[in-house]
Design a protein around this motif. Structure first.
Motif, PDB file in Angstrom:
ATOM      1  N   PRO A   1      84.393  41.622  36.163  1.00 50.48           N
ATOM      2  CA  PRO A   1      85.514  42.362  35.588  1.00 50.48           C
ATOM      3  C   PRO A   1      85.096  43.311  34.460  1.00 50.48           C
ATOM      4  O   PRO A   1      84.174  43.035  33.700  1.00 50.48           O
ATOM      5  N   ARG A   2      85.815  44.417  34.394  1.00 52.40           N
ATOM      6  CA  ARG A   2      85.664  45.382  33.301  1.00 52.40           C
ATOM      7  C   ARG A   2      86.763  45.072  32.284  1.00 52.40           C
ATOM      8  O   ARG A   2      87.943  45.141  32.603  1.00 52.40           O
ATOM      9  N   LYS A   3      86.365  44.705  31.082  1.00 48.40           N
ATOM     10  CA  LYS A   3      87.315  44.431  30.002  1.00 48.40           C
ATOM     11  C   LYS A   3      86.812  45.095  28.740  1.00 48.40           C
ATOM     12  O   LYS A   3      85.606  45.350  28.602  1.00 48.40           O
ATOM     13  N   ASP A   4      87.724  45.367  27.808  1.00 47.47           N
ATOM     14  CA  ASP A   4      87.309  45.948  26.531  1.00 47.47           C
ATOM     15  C   ASP A   4      86.286  45.041  25.869  1.00 47.47           C
ATOM     16  O   ASP A   4      86.512  43.839  25.720  1.00 47.47           O
ATOM     17  N   GLY A   5      85.144  45.601  25.501  1.00 44.12           N
ATOM     18  CA  GLY A   5      84.112  44.847  24.811  1.00 44.12           C
ATOM     19  C   GLY A   5      83.166  44.069  25.710  1.00 44.12           C
ATOM     20  O   GLY A   5      82.215  43.465  25.217  1.00 44.12           O
ATOM     21  N   SER A   6      83.408  44.049  27.021  1.00 42.86           N
ATOM     22  CA  SER A   6      82.517  43.287  27.896  1.00 42.86           C
ATOM     23  C   SER A   6      81.186  44.017  28.067  1.00 42.86           C
ATOM     24  O   SER A   6      81.099  45.234  27.944  1.00 42.86           O
ATOM     25  N   THR A   7      80.141  43.235  28.312  1.00 45.18           N
ATOM     26  CA  THR A   7      78.810  43.804  28.508  1.00 45.18           C
ATOM     27  C   THR A   7      78.197  43.248  29.793  1.00 45.18           C
ATOM     28  O   THR A   7      78.550  42.155  30.244  1.00 45.18           O
ATOM     29  N   PHE A   8      77.274  44.028  30.357  1.00 39.65           N
ATOM     30  CA  PHE A   8      76.570  43.633  31.577  1.00 39.65           C
ATOM     31  C   PHE A   8      75.158  44.195  31.489  1.00 39.65           C
ATOM     32  O   PHE A   8      74.971  45.405  31.358  1.00 39.65           O
ATOM     33  N   ASP A   9      74.143  43.326  31.559  1.00 39.62           N
ATOM     34  CA  ASP A   9      72.744  43.736  31.480  1.00 39.62           C
ATOM     35  C   ASP A   9      72.223  43.937  32.909  1.00 39.62           C
ATOM     36  O   ASP A   9      71.747  43.004  33.555  1.00 39.62           O
ATOM     37  N   LEU A  10      72.307  45.180  33.382  1.00 40.68           N
ATOM     38  CA  LEU A  10      71.923  45.488  34.755  1.00 40.68           C
ATOM     39  C   LEU A  10      70.444  45.230  35.011  1.00 40.68           C
ATOM     40  O   LEU A  10      70.064  44.725  36.073  1.00 40.68           O
TER      41      LEU A  10
END
Length: 103
Positions: A12-21
């Motif tokens: 999910p895309r949420k405000d403040g979320s991060t994802f280390d591709l």
């Protein structure tokens, strides 16, 4: 005879979320493939979305829905699911089903 299955893991895309591709591609997915390839995981592809409710999707092709369900009960599944916090601040949405048509 079992039908092949597709399982999508959506982050999910949420405000403040991060994802280390980089971690996801270099560490997590090779671990997933290593552990589950012998249990019915045939292939995977990762898609990054520029907009919408999700940032990432991993689409996995399995021998069957039952193969995916069984893989999720193996001891290595604890390691795989436990690794999510190393690359994502959000828990994924997992959906899957039998393939009923292809081109």
């Amino acid at each position: 005879m079992s039908k092949p299955a597709t399982v999508n893991v959506l982050y999910p895309r949420k405000d403040g979320s991060t994802f280390d591709l980089k971690y996801y591609l270099d560490t997590h997915m090779p671990m997933v493939y290593k552990h589950w390839n012998s249990h019915g995981l045939k292939s995977f592809k990762v898609t990054q979305y520029g907009e919408g409710p999700y940032t990432m999707n991993c689409s996995m092709e399995w021998d069957s829905v039952d193969a995916f369900k069984t893989a999720g009960t193996l001891a290595c599944a604890t390691e795989i699911f436990g690794d999510i916090s190393n690359f994502s601040t959000e828990q994924p949405v997992i959906i899957g089903g039998e393939v009923v048509g292809t081109s």
